[in-house]
Write a protein that holds these residues in place. Structure first.
Motif, PDB file in Angstrom:
ATOM      1  N   UNK A   8     -10.727  12.021 -12.049  1.00 52.92           N
ATOM      2  CA  UNK A   8     -10.529  10.834 -13.242  1.00 52.92           C
ATOM      3  C   UNK A   8      -9.184   9.997 -13.371  1.00 52.92           C
ATOM      4  N   UNK A   9      -8.475  10.515 -13.908  1.00 54.16           N
ATOM      5  CA  UNK A   9      -7.054  10.256 -14.154  1.00 54.16           C
ATOM      6  C   UNK A   9      -6.700   9.220 -12.786  1.00 54.16           C
ATOM      7  N   UNK A  10      -6.975   9.423 -11.365  1.00 50.58           N
ATOM      8  CA  UNK A  10      -6.601   8.429 -10.350  1.00 50.58           C
ATOM      9  C   UNK A  10      -7.517   7.454 -10.009  1.00 50.58           C
ATOM     10  N   UNK A  11      -7.981   7.797 -10.663  1.00 49.21           N
ATOM     11  CA  UNK A  11      -9.442   6.047 -10.753  1.00 49.21           C
ATOM     12  C   UNK A  11      -9.230   5.326 -11.825  1.00 49.21           C
ATOM     13  N   UNK A  12      -8.982   5.879 -13.147  1.00 48.69           N
ATOM     14  CA  UNK A  12      -8.484   5.160 -13.858  1.00 48.69           C
ATOM     15  C   UNK A  12      -6.915   4.007 -14.050  1.00 48.69           C
ATOM     16  N   UNK A  13      -6.065   5.127 -13.294  1.00 47.85           N
ATOM     17  CA  UNK A  13      -4.633   4.434 -13.041  1.00 47.85           C
ATOM     18  C   UNK A  13      -5.367   3.735 -11.673  1.00 47.85           C
ATOM     19  N   UNK A  14      -5.272   4.284 -10.940  1.00 44.98           N
ATOM     20  CA  UNK A  14      -5.897   2.777  -9.894  1.00 44.98           C
ATOM     21  C   UNK A  14      -6.764   1.813 -10.234  1.00 44.98           C
ATOM     22  N   UNK A  15      -7.474   1.940 -11.000  1.00 42.46           N
ATOM     23  CA  UNK A  15      -8.199   0.175 -11.532  1.00 42.46           C
ATOM     24  C   UNK A  15      -7.588  -0.131 -12.265  1.00 42.46           C
ATOM     25  N   UNK A  16      -6.827   0.303 -13.378  1.00 46.23           N
ATOM     26  CA  UNK A  16      -5.367  -0.282 -14.859  1.00 46.23           C
ATOM     27  C   UNK A  16      -4.640  -0.945 -13.318  1.00 46.23           C
ATOM     28  N   UNK A  17      -3.767  -0.240 -12.718  1.00 44.60           N
ATOM     29  CA  UNK A  17      -3.151  -0.921 -12.130  1.00 44.60           C
ATOM     30  C   UNK A  17      -3.150  -2.317 -10.902  1.00 44.60           C
ATOM     31  N   UNK A  18      -4.515  -2.678 -10.840  1.00 41.51           N
ATOM     32  CA  UNK A  18      -5.166  -3.477  -9.358  1.00 41.51           C
ATOM     33  C   UNK A  18      -4.430  -5.067 -10.771  1.00 41.51           C
ATOM     34  N   UNK A  19      -4.178  -5.185  -9.582  1.00 40.05           N
ATOM     35  CA  UNK A  19      -3.856  -6.531 -10.063  1.00 40.05           C
ATOM     36  C   UNK A  19      -2.969  -7.232 -11.308  1.00 40.05           C
ATOM     37  N   UNK A  20      -2.174  -6.108 -12.341  1.00 36.13           N
ATOM     38  CA  UNK A  20      -1.315  -6.482 -13.269  1.00 36.13           C
ATOM     39  C   UNK A  20       0.187  -6.737 -12.872  1.00 36.13           C
ATOM     40  N   UNK A  22       3.026  -5.595 -12.580  1.00 28.67           N
ATOM     41  CA  UNK A  22       3.357  -4.605 -11.479  1.00 28.67           C
ATOM     42  C   UNK A  22       2.839  -5.008  -9.923  1.00 28.67           C
ATOM     43  N   UNK A  23       1.900  -5.042  -9.575  1.00 23.61           N
ATOM     44  CA  UNK A  23       1.399  -5.130  -8.822  1.00 23.61           C
ATOM     45  C   UNK A  23       1.908  -6.673  -7.983  1.00 23.61           C
ATOM     46  N   UNK A  24       1.594  -7.686  -8.809  1.00 20.15           N
ATOM     47  CA  UNK A  24       2.387  -9.006  -8.956  1.00 20.15           C
ATOM     48  C   UNK A  24       3.848  -8.557  -8.225  1.00 20.15           C
ATOM     49  N   UNK A  25       4.425  -7.886  -9.224  1.00 21.38           N
ATOM     50  CA  UNK A  25       5.821  -8.167  -8.877  1.00 21.38           C
ATOM     51  C   UNK A  25       6.616  -7.443  -7.493  1.00 21.38           C
ATOM     52  N   UNK A  26       5.557  -6.836  -7.190  1.00 22.08           N
ATOM     53  CA  UNK A  26       6.067  -5.483  -5.672  1.00 22.08           C
ATOM     54  C   UNK A  26       5.241  -6.804  -4.746  1.00 22.08           C
ATOM     55  N   UNK A  27       4.194  -6.991  -4.880  1.00 16.05           N
ATOM     56  CA  UNK A  27       4.088  -8.357  -4.041  1.00 16.05           C
ATOM     57  C   UNK A  27       5.432  -9.470  -3.639  1.00 16.05           C
ATOM     58  N   UNK A  28       5.973 -10.229  -4.657  1.00 15.27           N
ATOM     59  CA  UNK A  28       7.065 -11.059  -4.498  1.00 15.27           C
ATOM     60  C   UNK A  28       8.082 -10.325  -3.965  1.00 15.27           C
ATOM     61  N   UNK A  29       8.022  -9.500  -4.368  1.00 19.38           N
ATOM     62  CA  UNK A  29       9.168  -8.696  -3.344  1.00 19.38           C
ATOM     63  C   UNK A  29       8.897  -8.442  -2.212  1.00 19.38           C
ATOM     64  N   UNK A  30       7.517  -8.230  -1.810  1.00 17.92           N
ATOM     65  CA  UNK A  30       7.783  -7.542  -0.613  1.00 17.92           C
ATOM     66  C   UNK A  30       7.280  -8.885   0.307  1.00 17.92           C
ATOM     67  N   UNK A  31       7.111 -10.247   0.008  1.00 15.91           N
ATOM     68  CA  UNK A  31       6.992 -10.975   0.141  1.00 15.91           C
ATOM     69  C   UNK A  31       8.300 -11.475   0.875  1.00 15.91           C
ATOM     70  N   UNK A  32       9.493 -11.552   0.574  1.00 15.06           N
ATOM     71  CA  UNK A  32      11.286 -11.988   1.250  1.00 15.06           C
ATOM     72  C   UNK A  32      11.245 -11.075   1.989  1.00 15.06           C
ATOM     73  N   UNK A  33      10.857 -12.055   3.824  1.00  9.22           N
ATOM     74  CA  UNK A  33      10.804 -11.650   5.115  1.00  9.22           C
ATOM     75  C   UNK A  33      12.333 -10.761   5.230  1.00  9.22           C
ATOM     76  N   UNK A  34      13.406 -10.694   4.911  1.00  5.42           N
ATOM     77  CA  UNK A  34      14.287 -10.248   4.958  1.00  5.42           C
ATOM     78  C   UNK A  34      14.170  -8.899   3.981  1.00  5.42           C
ATOM     79  N   UNK A  35      13.340  -8.674   3.343  1.00  6.75           N
ATOM     80  CA  UNK A  35      13.996  -7.681   2.627  1.00  6.75           C
ATOM     81  C   UNK A  35      13.000  -6.437   3.401  1.00  6.75           C
TER      82      UNK A  35
END
Length: 90
Positions: A8-20, A22-35
């Motif tokens: 219950x907690x996993x699914x609730x938090x997972x759905x809440x975190x999708x596309x927020x 935090x995820x967008x910031x992580x994608x931004x950092x991961x998009x740097x080829x040198x990181x």
């Protein structure tokens, strides 16, 4: 371990975190080829673990002073107000 609570907690938090933000910031950092993607993953995962730990600790402290039923009501009303705010002002 109570697997029902875990799921219950996993699914609730997972759905809440999708596309927020935090995820967008992580994608931004991961998009740097040198990181290193592992560094981004470990830092992001660690930050989420620490944030969750703070939430668990805060919930434990607050629950000593406010009943579970009152906390559920406050959380429910809070989510309704936030949803109304978003519908009206977005």
């Amino acid at each position: 371990m109570d697997w029902r609570v875990f799921l219950t907690v996993f699914v609730s938090v997972f759905i809440a975190e999708l596309g927020d933000k935090t995820q967008l910031a992580t994608m931004l950092f991961a998009s740097d080829k040198e990181v290193s993607k592992w560094t981004v993953f470990l830092a992001s995962a660690s930050a989420l673990v620490v944030a969750a730990a703070i939430g668990v600790l805060a919930g434990s402290v607050v629950s000593q002073y406010i009943s579970e039923k009152a906390l559920s009501m406050i959380a429910g009303i809070g989510f309704i107000l936030i949803g109304g705010w978003v519908l009206i002002f977005r």
